[in-house]
Scaffold this active site. Sequence first.
Site, mmCIF file in Angstrom:
data_model
loop_
_atom_site.group_PDB
_atom_site.id
_atom_site.type_symbol
_atom_site.label_atom_id
_atom_site.label_comp_id
_atom_site.label_asym_id
_atom_site.label_seq_id
_atom_site.Cartn_x
_atom_site.Cartn_y
_atom_site.Cartn_z
ATOM 1 N N VAL A 109 0.857 -1.177 0.000
ATOM 2 C CA VAL A 109 0.000 0.000 0.000
ATOM 3 C C VAL A 109 0.894 1.228 0.000
ATOM 4 C CG1 VAL A 109 -1.869 1.226 1.180
ATOM 5 C CG2 VAL A 109 -1.706 -1.273 1.352
ATOM 6 N N CYS A 110 0.569 2.204 -0.851
ATOM 7 C CA CYS A 110 1.241 3.499 -0.826
ATOM 8 C C CYS A 110 2.753 3.319 -1.017
ATOM 9 C CB CYS A 110 0.882 4.204 0.483
ATOM 10 S SG CYS A 110 1.265 5.946 0.602
ATOM 11 N N THR A 111 3.555 3.920 -0.141
ATOM 12 C CA THR A 111 5.013 3.836 -0.290
ATOM 13 C C THR A 111 5.588 2.501 0.155
ATOM 14 O OG1 THR A 111 5.259 4.984 1.828
ATOM 15 C CG2 THR A 111 5.383 6.330 -0.179
#
Length: 199
Positions: A109-111
């Site tokens: 998820v995300c970074t």
Amino acid sequence: MSTEGGFHVGILVFDDAEELDVVGPFEVLAEWMEHSDLKVHVSTFSRDGDGVRLAKGMRMVPAHSADDVGPLHLLVHPGGWGARALMADPAHLEWLRLVRAQTPVVASVCTGSLVLAAAGLLAGRPATTHHHHYDELAQVDPSVVIDTEARFVDDGDVVTSAGVSAGIDMALHLVARLESDVVARTVRAALQYDPAPPV
């Protein structure tokens, strides 16, 4: 993919992980447990089993350590400011490579995708991340084919999502992919997840 003995999902938690990166997918995947025929089991774990303080101050006590969470069918790796320390931690990157070799699906998820890239897991593959971090992902591994339009990118054994709330969309997609669209829609309805932003 065998689901004998259940379908095991592990969500990694660490200091300064972004809260919704963790609890968004957790909520979706835990609700999946209530509607699935696959005997889904979802748990959180930290590397040492100790509690963590997430990026905005939420404290969490995980259910397991990395050593006792057991074999997983799906690993979810969140992002957040704490991902930067993990990108530079050779022990974490080696652990991630080992887990990847034994785990049918790894999702970020995300970074969290930056950590996957640092471990070499995205080399030459399509992927995405938070829209503020496309350049950083390209710096970590220039061979990654960055999708700047998608909420999530499913490349089979590796799935990446864009920023924060996109992890919910990715988790619903994984429910649909790993079981069925019908079950995923049931989960979405149970969570009353129907984005219509007021602003």
